[in-house]
Design a protein around this motif. Structure first.
Motif, PDB file in Angstrom:
ATOM      1  N   THR A 109       0.816  -1.216   0.000  1.00 49.91           N
ATOM      2  CA  THR A 109       0.000   0.000   0.000  1.00 49.91           C
ATOM      3  C   THR A 109       0.852   1.270   0.000  1.00 49.91           C
ATOM      4  N   THR A 110       2.161   1.121   0.138  1.00 50.26           N
ATOM      5  CA  THR A 110       3.057   2.279   0.202  1.00 50.26           C
ATOM      6  C   THR A 110       4.282   2.040  -0.662  1.00 50.26           C
TER       7      THR A 110
ATOM      8  N   HIS B  84      18.730  -5.577  20.505  1.00 50.21           N
ATOM      9  CA  HIS B  84      19.591  -5.557  19.318  1.00 50.21           C
ATOM     10  C   HIS B  84      19.067  -6.518  18.247  1.00 50.21           C
ATOM     11  N   VAL B  85      18.597  -7.684  18.679  1.00 51.57           N
ATOM     12  CA  VAL B  85      18.029  -8.639  17.727  1.00 51.57           C
ATOM     13  C   VAL B  85      16.787  -8.045  17.057  1.00 51.57           C
ATOM     14  N   SER B  86      15.978  -7.317  17.830  1.00 48.25           N
ATOM     15  CA  SER B  86      14.774  -6.704  17.255  1.00 48.25           C
ATOM     16  C   SER B  86      15.146  -5.663  16.206  1.00 48.25           C
ATOM     17  N   ASN B  87      16.250  -4.943  16.423  1.00 48.64           N
ATOM     18  CA  ASN B  87      16.726  -3.999  15.403  1.00 48.64           C
ATOM     19  C   ASN B  87      17.074  -4.729  14.114  1.00 48.64           C
ATOM     20  N   MET B  88      17.727  -5.893  14.253  1.00 48.45           N
ATOM     21  CA  MET B  88      18.092  -6.678  13.073  1.00 48.45           C
ATOM     22  C   MET B  88      16.855  -7.223  12.365  1.00 48.45           C
ATOM     23  N   ILE B  89      15.904  -7.707  13.147  1.00 46.13           N
ATOM     24  CA  ILE B  89      14.674  -8.244  12.559  1.00 46.13           C
ATOM     25  C   ILE B  89      13.937  -7.161  11.783  1.00 46.13           C
ATOM     26  N   LEU B  90      13.872  -5.959  12.360  1.00 43.99           N
ATOM     27  CA  LEU B  90      13.207  -4.852  11.673  1.00 43.99           C
ATOM     28  C   LEU B  90      13.916  -4.512  10.367  1.00 43.99           C
ATOM     29  N   ALA B  91      15.241  -4.471  10.395  1.00 41.80           N
ATOM     30  CA  ALA B  91      16.001  -4.153   9.180  1.00 41.80           C
ATOM     31  C   ALA B  91      15.819  -5.227   8.111  1.00 41.80           C
ATOM     32  N   ILE B  92      15.820  -6.487   8.521  1.00 44.36           N
ATOM     33  CA  ILE B  92      15.608  -7.577   7.565  1.00 44.36           C
ATOM     34  C   ILE B  92      14.199  -7.515   6.983  1.00 44.36           C
ATOM     35  N   GLY B  93      13.209  -7.231   7.850  1.00 45.47           N
ATOM     36  CA  GLY B  93      11.838  -7.085   7.372  1.00 45.47           C
ATOM     37  C   GLY B  93      11.708  -5.938   6.388  1.00 45.47           C
ATOM     38  N   SER B  94      12.417  -4.850   6.661  1.00 50.18           N
ATOM     39  CA  SER B  94      12.404  -3.709   5.747  1.00 50.18           C
ATOM     40  C   SER B  94      13.039  -4.073   4.407  1.00 50.18           C
ATOM     41  N   MET B  95      14.114  -4.848   4.453  1.00 48.21           N
ATOM     42  CA  MET B  95      14.752  -5.293   3.212  1.00 48.21           C
ATOM     43  C   MET B  95      13.794  -6.139   2.382  1.00 48.21           C
ATOM     44  N   LEU B  96      13.094  -7.053   3.028  1.00 46.60           N
ATOM     45  CA  LEU B  96      12.139  -7.906   2.321  1.00 46.60           C
ATOM     46  C   LEU B  96      11.024  -7.076   1.681  1.00 46.60           C
ATOM     47  N   TYR B  97      10.548  -6.093   2.423  1.00 41.23           N
ATOM     48  CA  TYR B  97       9.471  -5.250   1.920  1.00 41.23           C
ATOM     49  C   TYR B  97       9.915  -4.433   0.696  1.00 41.23           C
TER      50      TYR B  97
ATOM     51  N   ALA C  39      12.442  -4.881  -1.216  1.00 39.64           N
ATOM     52  CA  ALA C  39      12.909  -5.714  -2.324  1.00 39.64           C
ATOM     53  C   ALA C  39      11.758  -6.282  -3.135  1.00 39.64           C
ATOM     54  N   THR C  40      10.604  -6.492  -2.483  1.00 38.72           N
ATOM     55  CA  THR C  40       9.494  -7.168  -3.147  1.00 38.72           C
ATOM     56  C   THR C  40       8.287  -6.273  -3.423  1.00 38.72           C
ATOM     57  N   LEU C  41       8.062  -5.277  -2.541  1.00 41.56           N
ATOM     58  CA  LEU C  41       6.861  -4.433  -2.602  1.00 41.56           C
ATOM     59  C   LEU C  41       5.578  -5.265  -2.615  1.00 41.56           C
ATOM     60  N   GLN C  42       5.605  -6.317  -1.787  1.00 38.49           N
ATOM     61  CA  GLN C  42       4.433  -7.176  -1.634  1.00 38.49           C
ATOM     62  C   GLN C  42       3.753  -6.894  -0.289  1.00 38.49           C
ATOM     63  N   SER C  43       2.452  -7.090  -0.259  1.00 43.26           N
ATOM     64  CA  SER C  43       1.670  -6.764   0.933  1.00 43.26           C
ATOM     65  C   SER C  43       2.128  -7.564   2.160  1.00 43.26           C
ATOM     66  N   VAL C  44       2.389  -8.845   1.976  1.00 37.85           N
ATOM     67  CA  VAL C  44       2.804  -9.686   3.106  1.00 37.85           C
ATOM     68  C   VAL C  44       4.132  -9.206   3.676  1.00 37.85           C
ATOM     69  N   GLN C  45       5.070  -8.898   2.782  1.00 39.71           N
ATOM     70  CA  GLN C  45       6.377  -8.418   3.247  1.00 39.71           C
ATOM     71  C   GLN C  45       6.268  -7.026   3.876  1.00 39.71           C
ATOM     72  N   GLN C  46       5.251  -6.268   3.486  1.00 46.42           N
ATOM     73  CA  GLN C  46       5.042  -4.972   4.127  1.00 46.42           C
ATOM     74  C   GLN C  46       4.728  -5.159   5.609  1.00 46.42           C
ATOM     75  N   GLN C  47       4.008  -6.217   5.932  1.00 46.34           N
ATOM     76  CA  GLN C  47       3.724  -6.510   7.334  1.00 46.34           C
ATOM     77  C   GLN C  47       5.003  -6.863   8.098  1.00 46.34           C
TER      78      GLN C  47
ATOM     79  N   GLU D 109       6.345  -3.360   8.994  1.00 46.70           N
ATOM     80  CA  GLU D 109       5.566  -2.501   9.880  1.00 46.70           C
ATOM     81  C   GLU D 109       5.327  -3.110  11.256  1.00 46.70           C
ATOM     82  N   THR D 110       5.016  -4.400  11.316  1.00 47.13           N
ATOM     83  CA  THR D 110       4.752  -5.024  12.617  1.00 47.13           C
ATOM     84  C   THR D 110       5.976  -5.000  13.530  1.00 47.13           C
ATOM     85  N   PRO D 111       7.190  -5.338  13.058  1.00 43.31           N
ATOM     86  CA  PRO D 111       8.365  -5.216  13.929  1.00 43.31           C
ATOM     87  C   PRO D 111       8.657  -3.792  14.381  1.00 43.31           C
TER      88      PRO D 111
END
Length: 255
Positions: free
Chosen positions: A15-16, A65-78, A80-88, A91-93
């Motif tokens: 959506t973004t 620190h792990v949560s920072n990494m998870i957020l960054a990885i989630g952002s990379m997935l989003y 890289a793909t611009l897919q709705s599932v990866q957007q979650q 945003e959720t982390p």
């Protein structure tokens, strides 16, 4: 910025978007610069994690620190793909991370030790479920800003009660990188169409990622210093290779 280009991930369903030309560098990465700009956050969080584990800080900081990494990885997935599932996964982390910051900031003075983590855990779990079904749009951004604002009074309290000049410098670095990152994000949102026509796009959203990686690192380091002071671990801020600050502690032999 959708261009109708054939890609590995298919049509954009998020959506973004952040006004970077899609698939300009690779058919596998939609927003190239917005994707790779998360790498500094992962590296800085890894450095912080190693320091927290090596000096046996409380587990909350390892998780942070792990949560920072998870957020960054989630952002990379989003990005890289611009897919709705990866957007979650981006945003959720973001919300989970802010809930963790709230716990670290407020828990030392919380008299009922189990109620805060229980409430924050349930809040994060319910949000994740609801957000996977409902796309809040601007409501998500407002919600995230509110969580950030709730952390400011406590962060300021720690700052004014800290006498160590090196620790105070961490807060100044945190404020500077946060301000610069926010400025980049704002300019990218407001002037994105104009900047996309420039010969060289400054990639404001990618710069936001880089600055926020340093913002999180400086904030985490300052919070580790404050917690070490509370525990009587004689913390001091030292610099790796004279550049990157981290906290060094000396625990009493009884601990």
């Amino acid at each position: 910025m959708a261009d109708g280009i054939s890609s590995f991930w298919g049509p954009v369903t998020s959506t973004t978007e952040c006004w970077e030309k899609n698939y300009a560098c690779s058919s596998y990465i939609a927003e190239f610069y917005n994707t790779i700009s998360n790498i500094p956050t992962i590296l800085l969080a890894l450095i912080g994690l190693v320091n927290a584990v090596r000096q046996r800080f409380e587990k909350r900081f390892s998780i942070l620190h792990v949560s920072n990494m998870i957020l960054a990885i989630g952002s990379m997935l989003y990005h890289a793909t611009l897919q709705s599932v990866q957007q979650q996964s981006d945003e959720t982390p973001m919300v989970w991370e802010m809930l963790l910051y709230m716990y670290i900031l407020y828990s030392p003075d919380w008299h009922y030790r189990s109620t805060m983590p229980t409430f924050l855990f349930l809040y994060g779990a319910v949000f994740a479920v609801v957000h996977s079904v409902v796309h809040f749009g601007i409501g998500f951004k407002v919600h995230y800003v509110i969580l950030c604002l709730l952390c400011i009074p406590r962060m300021y309290k720690y700052y004014i009660h800290t006498q160590d000049a090196s620790a105070k410098r961490l807060v100044k670095l945190y404020t500077a990188t946060l301000s610069l990152g926010s400025l980049c994000w704002f300019c990218n949102r407001v002037f994105c169409k104009q900047m996309s026509r420039w010969p060289m796009n400054p990639q404001g959203h990618a710069l936001w990622h880089v600055f926020m990686g340093f913002t999180c690192y400086f904030a985490n380091t300052f919070l580790m210093f404050c917690r070490a002071q509370q525990r009587g671990w004689s913390p001091k801020v030292v610099y790796f290779m004279g550049i990157l600050p981290y906290v060094k502690i000396e625990k009493p032999k009884t601990q």
